[in-house]
Design a protein around this motif. Structure first.
Motif, PDB file in Angstrom:
ATOM      1  N   LEU A 106     -14.523   3.241  -5.750  1.00  0.00           N
ATOM      2  CA  LEU A 106     -14.574   3.892  -4.447  1.00  0.00           C
ATOM      3  C   LEU A 106     -14.028   3.000  -3.344  1.00  0.00           C
ATOM      4  O   LEU A 106     -13.573   3.487  -2.311  1.00  0.00           O
ATOM      5  N   ASP A 107     -14.062   1.685  -3.550  1.00  0.00           N
ATOM      6  CA  ASP A 107     -13.519   0.770  -2.554  1.00  0.00           C
ATOM      7  C   ASP A 107     -12.003   0.633  -2.643  1.00  0.00           C
ATOM      8  O   ASP A 107     -11.402  -0.022  -1.798  1.00  0.00           O
ATOM      9  N   SER A 108     -11.398   1.212  -3.649  1.00  0.00           N
ATOM     10  CA  SER A 108      -9.948   1.132  -3.793  1.00  0.00           C
ATOM     11  C   SER A 108      -9.277   2.181  -2.918  1.00  0.00           C
ATOM     12  O   SER A 108      -9.931   2.984  -2.244  1.00  0.00           O
ATOM     13  N   HIS A 109      -7.950   2.152  -2.933  1.00  0.00           N
ATOM     14  CA  HIS A 109      -7.165   3.074  -2.121  1.00  0.00           C
ATOM     15  C   HIS A 109      -6.067   3.707  -2.961  1.00  0.00           C
ATOM     16  O   HIS A 109      -5.578   3.110  -3.924  1.00  0.00           O
ATOM     17  N   VAL A 110      -5.693   4.903  -2.587  1.00  0.00           N
ATOM     18  CA  VAL A 110      -4.617   5.634  -3.250  1.00  0.00           C
ATOM     19  C   VAL A 110      -3.427   5.682  -2.304  1.00  0.00           C
ATOM     20  O   VAL A 110      -3.544   6.139  -1.164  1.00  0.00           O
ATOM     21  N   LEU A 111      -2.294   5.173  -2.770  1.00  0.00           N
ATOM     22  CA  LEU A 111      -1.057   5.191  -1.996  1.00  0.00           C
ATOM     23  C   LEU A 111      -0.174   6.311  -2.534  1.00  0.00           C
ATOM     24  O   LEU A 111       0.199   6.314  -3.709  1.00  0.00           O
ATOM     25  N   LEU A 112       0.122   7.259  -1.670  1.00  0.00           N
ATOM     26  CA  LEU A 112       0.972   8.395  -2.033  1.00  0.00           C
ATOM     27  C   LEU A 112       2.326   8.227  -1.349  1.00  0.00           C
ATOM     28  O   LEU A 112       2.417   8.169  -0.121  1.00  0.00           O
ATOM     29  N   CYS A 113       3.385   8.136  -2.159  1.00  0.00           N
ATOM     30  CA  CYS A 113       4.740   7.941  -1.646  1.00  0.00           C
ATOM     31  C   CYS A 113       5.537   9.228  -1.813  1.00  0.00           C
ATOM     32  O   CYS A 113       5.692   9.726  -2.942  1.00  0.00           O
ATOM     33  N   CYS A 114       5.996   9.761  -0.696  1.00  0.00           N
ATOM     34  CA  CYS A 114       6.809  10.972  -0.703  1.00  0.00           C
ATOM     35  C   CYS A 114       8.198  10.651  -0.149  1.00  0.00           C
ATOM     36  O   CYS A 114       8.451   9.553   0.347  1.00  0.00           O
ATOM     37  N   GLU A 115       9.079  11.620  -0.221  1.00  0.00           N
ATOM     38  CA  GLU A 115      10.445  11.410   0.261  1.00  0.00           C
ATOM     39  C   GLU A 115      10.485  11.079   1.742  1.00  0.00           C
ATOM     40  O   GLU A 115      11.303  10.279   2.182  1.00  0.00           O
TER      41      GLU A 115
ATOM     42  N   ILE B 278      -4.756   1.208  -5.595  1.00  0.00           N
ATOM     43  CA  ILE B 278      -4.664  -0.199  -5.224  1.00  0.00           C
ATOM     44  C   ILE B 278      -6.055  -0.760  -5.017  1.00  0.00           C
ATOM     45  O   ILE B 278      -6.885  -0.163  -4.308  1.00  0.00           O
ATOM     46  N   GLU B 279      -6.299  -1.912  -5.639  1.00  0.00           N
ATOM     47  CA  GLU B 279      -7.570  -2.603  -5.457  1.00  0.00           C
ATOM     48  C   GLU B 279      -7.714  -3.063  -4.014  1.00  0.00           C
ATOM     49  O   GLU B 279      -6.729  -3.346  -3.336  1.00  0.00           O
TER      50      GLU B 279
ATOM     51  N   GLY C 233      -2.475  -3.779 -10.694  1.00  0.00           N
ATOM     52  CA  GLY C 233      -1.546  -2.823 -10.115  1.00  0.00           C
ATOM     53  C   GLY C 233      -1.211  -1.728 -11.096  1.00  0.00           C
ATOM     54  O   GLY C 233      -1.324  -1.879 -12.303  1.00  0.00           O
ATOM     55  N   ILE C 234      -0.759  -0.611 -10.583  1.00  0.00           N
ATOM     56  CA  ILE C 234      -0.515   0.536 -11.440  1.00  0.00           C
ATOM     57  C   ILE C 234       0.644   0.313 -12.390  1.00  0.00           C
ATOM     58  O   ILE C 234       0.599   0.709 -13.538  1.00  0.00           O
ATOM     59  N   ASN C 235       1.693  -0.340 -11.952  1.00  0.00           N
ATOM     60  CA  ASN C 235       2.873  -0.502 -12.790  1.00  0.00           C
ATOM     61  C   ASN C 235       2.838  -1.784 -13.599  1.00  0.00           C
ATOM     62  O   ASN C 235       3.832  -2.206 -14.139  1.00  0.00           O
ATOM     63  N   SER C 236       1.687  -2.419 -13.655  1.00  0.00           N
ATOM     64  CA  SER C 236       1.565  -3.652 -14.407  1.00  0.00           C
ATOM     65  C   SER C 236       1.059  -3.355 -15.795  1.00  0.00           C
ATOM     66  O   SER C 236       0.552  -2.285 -16.078  1.00  0.00           O
ATOM     67  N   PRO C 237       1.162  -4.344 -16.738  1.00  0.00           N
ATOM     68  CA  PRO C 237       0.677  -4.094 -18.089  1.00  0.00           C
ATOM     69  C   PRO C 237      -0.798  -3.767 -18.146  1.00  0.00           C
ATOM     70  O   PRO C 237      -1.244  -3.072 -19.051  1.00  0.00           O
ATOM     71  N   GLY C 238      -1.565  -4.258 -17.200  1.00  0.00           N
ATOM     72  CA  GLY C 238      -2.983  -3.986 -17.213  1.00  0.00           C
ATOM     73  C   GLY C 238      -3.394  -2.771 -16.434  1.00  0.00           C
ATOM     74  O   GLY C 238      -4.543  -2.602 -16.076  1.00  0.00           O
TER      75      GLY C 238
END
Length: 1127
Positions: A795-804, A742-743, A777-782
């Motif tokens: 490096l200023d972005s973030h990683v969102l990890l979704c688990c159960e 995520i930006e 966004g990750i699920n967008s065409p771009g």
């Protein structure tokens, strides 16, 4: 060297802010940092296709050619032609027990189990008006061609409703038929609370007559205008034939002389229908499995009542000779098309067979030459049902002028399966004289198949309208357009053709803006244009490649990815095969590449129109779990279930990389994210490299890889070298669902850094290319590497990890370094199964979660706070099913596509977004032009009928040609336009029974009567007659009972003294004293009998007065809340 520099830079940022982020493990940010607000959300259904699994009842508009399907959970599905479908959802999740169209008027009436009467506006697709009925509704019918409705209730009463379309009101009219009134008019008594089981307007009567059937077996044909009984049946002992109709040879139902007597008071009615076009024959099904045909013609009824026997006016049929049989659930009649014979026809029956027998639908071919007593069964067919029976309905064929003439058949079975039998096939089947049917029904042609074939995966992709890809795909859609109306048997077509498509669907220069791609269990792929609410099929891609044998090509599709820039489609299946299709119709490439780990074959394909399969890659015998295009479609990353990753070159159609994602791990790869990095000198400047050398370096590509056991690996997409020192993994085992980069377009509470913000916002130097600052966004065409990122920006972005069980947000630099400490973590109370992020104003806006319970949450980013909660049940009336998450897909603008059973739905999340251009793009379920033409045709046909007889083809001939040859069927030409029902409104606006006679006023003198002067009518009350004159006379006699009771007296009469001669003349008797005493004794006995009769009559009058007083009190209470203009 690049990996070392990136780690060094990430380490510096991490050490500088480690202490600041550490305390935010369970941080709950303030509302001011939330990216999504509750007011911005509006979860609603934009598109719905398919028949709900809870479907239970059918209704059909023969002019508009629309089919309505009611469900057990408060939904109504309306189906027309050209993929036009609508879904109505009631506020209450209750089953519908009655459903009928107001024919050709654009309204649909439904009655739920709680007796809520709802009128739906088909044009606006909403509730127009509703009315809650106080008692239990047990019968319902609409007078065909009008806006009047009959309501029968549990107390034996009949009421009339009128739908005021212009005012949006449902009015209850004064016309009411009470059970007591029927009892008094007919001269028979009712048991307490006899429900009305059926109410049927009589055909060819213009609404002037209605048949009323009570649960106890009593059948009344009522004259609406005269307020009198025409025919009363079912209240006498009948002589019936007890033989079963097991075959045509045993089907003669003529009545023998030694038939047994049966009492219909104990036979409960369960179903009924008209069995003749003129309404003279009624077929009645009973709870014990019997079917009786009643002759309701006036002549037959009169004859039967005069002789005291109805033997020639009723015939019984039995489908089985078993002692215990199923009730008759449904009856429908279709008149044959024989000339000058409107009596022969087909009777469609569900029920009546022996208990425990196979569930079938029985069709009897019945004939009678003169009267009902000559009835015989000429043929019997049993249709085996696929699934348990729910409902059936007849669809008349073209040119029909009577009731269901030579009709086709719709059968609804569970769960939500619609089967169609056309009239030609049914006629041919019956003529074969075979009892068991081998006829295969035509299944409902779903606009988007989800169960046949079975959908396994889907993807919703957005196309930029300004690009060439949208134009090219639009050209393909026009070339590959399929005919939406399927051909059935012979020349027959699918009978549903209703609805009017939106003008936007046919607009000149229309572009494809959104596509919906679905993969199936048989290996095929289908692509639809999803720009507007009516989806149109673009093409079908079969699993097999033309002329070439490819092992595993027909295996189930497991993953899809679509590149809108190159119109390239990647299809992965359960056998590890990846097929690549070129959807660009202008491509002149005719070669096909089959690539394995050790070999590559090139085949030449014949040039053809439409999409072509360019290559197939078979590297591992392991299901494909992840596919991702990058480099503007130049590369394709493939993730396998065995844990390996491959990178394919789409230009040379070769394998660039094939490697183990994590050494020694076989956890499936479930997500791959590409990020292209440029301007490496902004990350770190090394003295060993000059500025020119750094600027000439090619862009680096990073691959973020997520495995199912929640391990994250970052590798160099060009070389396959691992960037981070080791995979980032969680302390506790957890099942991963998805991952997003995520930006930093919204502030993270406490995690912002002025230096980082300044670094990411610095203007580029003259030697640096201008960077695209639009966050993606990750699920967008771009979301692929079309957008280049500077090292600092990444490096200023973030990683969102979704688990159960949890959501975790990490700085990207921490992931690169392998640090598993999140800056924000949220524990989930229930297992999550699917997630997506959506954007607003080109910025990542929020996160949607779907739980295994069917619950839905909308959370803000990056704070992960709950903003809104809902559920599949509240939005769609769906219960979550296993593997439902496999077919869920989304686009960046908050459009979610879901499949469940035979249903497909598109949900819009954001209130301000209107990607489908609703309502201007929405099709209309009511064709006003067709309605006006039909009304004109009916009026013209009615006038011609009065002058020169019926003209069967007038209506179908006039309306034929509307909307591609739509034909009007099943129109009762005796009932003309709405003006023909104007007389009914005059009748229904007043009570059918006169007001009771007024009581004596206070200024009237009370007259004392001598008991000897009271004349009591000892004759029995007259029995109900079929003659209208007799009924009128009976009413007149009943109305003068009060005058007869007080005959010989007036208000001003005074007692007078009688003379001696008058007394002697009246009381002197001849004979001896004993005879005079005997005469006096007889007079005393007679006087006592008169007193008893007077006492009994007084009690009856008192009871009637109490009933009237109670009714008056109820009327007062009902009128208290009304305004003067409502009276």
């Amino acid at each position: 060297m690049f990996a070392k520099r990136l780690i060094q830079k990430a380490t510096q940022h991490h050490l500088h802010h480690h202490q600041h982020h550490q305390h935010q493990d369970h941080h709950q940010p303030n509302e001011q940092h939330s990216s999504v607000a509750l007011t911005d959300l509006d979860l609603r259904i934009a598109i719905h296709y398919g028949i709900p699994s809870t479907a239970s009842i059918l209704a059909f508009d023969p002019i508009q050619r629309l089919l309505a399907i009611g469900t057990l959970d408060g939904r109504i599905k309306v189906i027309g032609g050209d993929n036009i479908e609508g879904l109505f959802i009631s506020p209450k999740q209750l089953p519908y027990k009655y459903l009928e169209f107001l024919q050709n008027q654009g309204f649909l009436v439904s009655i739920s189990n709680d007796d809520e009467i709802q009128v739906w506006n088909l044009e606006r697709q909403c509730i127009s008006c509703c009315l809650h009925w106080e008692s239990n509704i047990t019968a319902f019918s609409v007078i065909s061609g009008s806006n009047f409705m009959y309501i029968g209730d549990e107390y034996g009463s009949i009421s009339v409703l009128k739908c005021e379309a212009d005012d949006g009101k449902l009015l209850q009219l004064p016309y009411n038929i009470f059970a007591k009134s029927i009892s008094e008019a007919g001269g028979f008594s009712f048991f307490n609370h006899q429900p009305v089981i059926g109410v049927l307007p009589q055909p060819c009567s213009s609404g002037n007559r209605v048949l009323i059937a009570y649960e106890n077996g009593l059948i009344i044909l009522w004259d609406v205008s005269e307020a009198q009984i025409i025919v009363a049946k079912g209240d006498k002992n009948l002589q019936l034939n007890d033989r079963a109709v097991d075959s045509p040879s045993e089907a003669d139902s003529n009545l023998p002389d030694d038939a047994s007597e049966q009492h219909l008071e104990e036979k409960e009615i369960s179903a009924l229908c008209w069995a003749s076009s003129d309404g003279s024959i009624l077929a009645v099904g009973y709870i014990d499995g019997d079917i009786l045909f009643w002759n309701l013609s006036s002549a037959a009824s009169t004859k039967g009542q005069q002789t005291g026997s109805l033997g020639n006016n009723v015939v019984k049929l039995q489908l089985s000779s078993a002692e215990r049989r199923l009730p008759i659930i449904v009856l429908h009649w279709s008149t044959s098309n024989k000339p000058h014979n409107d009596r022969d026809g087909l009777l469609f029956i569900y029920g009546g067979d022996a208990i425990g027998s196979e569930e079938v639908l029985t069709i009897l071919s019945l004939e009678w030459s003169s009267g009902v007593e000559t009835l015989r069964c000429a043929g019997r067919v049993e249709l085996t049902l696929v699934g348990s029976f729910a409902d059936m309905i007849l669809l008349p064929t073209a040119g029909a002028t009577g009731i269901n003439q030579n009709a086709s058949l719709f059968v609804l079975t569970n769960p939500g399966q619609l089967h169609f039998y056309d009239d030609a096939s049914l006629s041919a089947l019956i003529s074969q004289q075979e009892r068991k049917s081998s006829l295969s029904a035509v299944e409902f042609p779903a606009a988007v198949p989800t169960s046949d074939p079975y959908m396994t995966v889907a993807k919703l992709s957005f196309l930029h309208t300004g690009g060439n890809s949208s134009k090219a795909l639009s050209e393909i859609a026009s070339v590959m357009k399929h005919v939406s109306t399927p051909t059935l048997t012979g020349r027959a077509k699918w009978p549903l053709t209703g609805g009017v498509p939106s003008q936007l669907s046919f607009a000149e220069g229309k572009r494809v803006e959104r596509v919906y791609v679905a993969g199936y269990q048989d290996g095929s792929v289908r692509i639809w244009d999803a720009t507007y609410p009516v989806l149109s099929l673009i093409c079908v891609l079969e699993g097999e490649v033309q002329g070439i044998k490819v092992a595993g090509s027909s295996a189930s599709v497991s993953k899809l990815d679509f590149c809108h820039l190159t119109l390239s489609l990647a299809v992965g299946n359960a056998c590890g095969l990846v097929r690549v299709y070129d959807l660009n119709d202008n491509s002149d490439k005719t070669s096909f590449h089959f690539v394995t780990e050790s070999n590559q074959e090139v085949h030449v394909l014949p040039q053809q129109k439409g999409p072509q399969c360019r290559a197939a890659f078979c590297l591992l015998n392991s299901p494909i779990q992840a596919l991702k295009y990058t480099n503007k479609g130049g590369k394709l990353a493939v993730g396998f279930e065995c844990g390996r990753v491959a990178v394919l070159d789409m230009n040379s159609l070769s394998v660039l990389l094939s490697m183990d994602c994590i050494s020694g791990s076989s956890s499936p790869v479930i997500s791959i994210i590409w990020k292209a990095i440029t301007n490496n000198h902004t990350l770190v400047k090394s003295p060993k490299h000059s500025e020119s050398e750094i600027s000439n370096d090619p862009p680096k590509e990073l691959m973020f890889i997520l495995t199912k056991d929640s391990k994250v690996v970052v590798i160099d997409g060009s070389t396959g070298n691992m960037i981070n020192s080791g995979p980032m993994h969680l302390k506790k085992e957890s099942t991963a669902i998805s991952m997003y980069v995520i930006e930093d377009n919204v502030p993270v509470s406490g995690s912002s850094n002025e230096k980082l913000l300044q670094s990411s916002s610095e203007a580029p130097t003259k030697n640096e290319p201008v960077q695209d600052t639009v966050p993606v966004g990750i699920n967008s065409p771009g979301s692929s590497s079309e957008t280049m990122y500077s090292g600092a920006r990444l490096l200023d972005s973030h990683v969102l990890l979704c688990c159960e069980n949890a959501l975790r947000l990490y700085p990207t630099k921490s992931v690169i370094q392998g640090d598993n400490k999140p800056i924000c973590k949220v524990e989930l109370a229930k297992p999550c199964c699917w997630t997506t992020i959506f954007k607003k104003d080109e910025k990542v806006y929020g996160l949607m979660l779907l739980y295994q319970t069917g619950a839905i949450e909308i959370r803000s980013l990056p704070d992960l706070e709950v903003v809104s909660e809902s559920s599949l049940m509240s939005i769609l009336r769906w219960a979550f099913k296993a593997n439902m998450d496999k077919t869920i897909s989304s686009s960046h603008d908050g459009q979610i596509a879901l499949a469940n059973g035979c249903e497909l739905a598109f949900i819009s999340l954001l209130g301000g977004e209107n990607g489908f251009r609703i309502p201007e793009s929405f099709p209309c379920l009511h064709d006003k032009v067709l309605a006006a033409a039909a009304d004109a045709a009916i009026g013209l046909s009615s006038n011609q009928k009065k002058k020169q007889g019926t003209a069967p083809g007038v209506l179908s001939g006039i309306v034929k040609g509307f909307k591609g040859g739509k034909v009007i069927h099943n129109v009762d030409l005796s009932a003309s336009a709405k003006s023909n029902f104007a007389h009914l409104e005059d009748i229904f606006l007043r009570s059918p029974f006169p007001d009771p006679s007024p009581t004596a006023t206070d200024n009237q003198e009370v007259v004392e009567l001598n008991i000897d002067e009271i004349e009591i009518d000892d004759e029995p009350l007259p029995v109900a007659s079929t003659s209208s004159r007799q009924v009128k006379n009976h009413k007149k006699e009943k109305g003068t009972e009060r005058e007869r009771l007080f005959q010989g007296t007036t208000a001003d009469i005074e007692p007078r003294m009688r003379t001696r001669e008058e007394i002697i003349a009246k009381y002197r008797k001849t004979g001896d004293a004993s005879s005079v005493a005997a005469h006096a004794r007889d007079k005393l006995v007679e006087r006592q009998e008169k007193l008893e009769r007077i006492s009994k009559r007084t009690e009856e009058l008192q009871s009637g007065a109490e009933d009237f007083a109670s009714l008056a009190n109820e009327l007062v209470k009902a009128m208290e809340g009304r305004k003067w203009y409502q009276i």
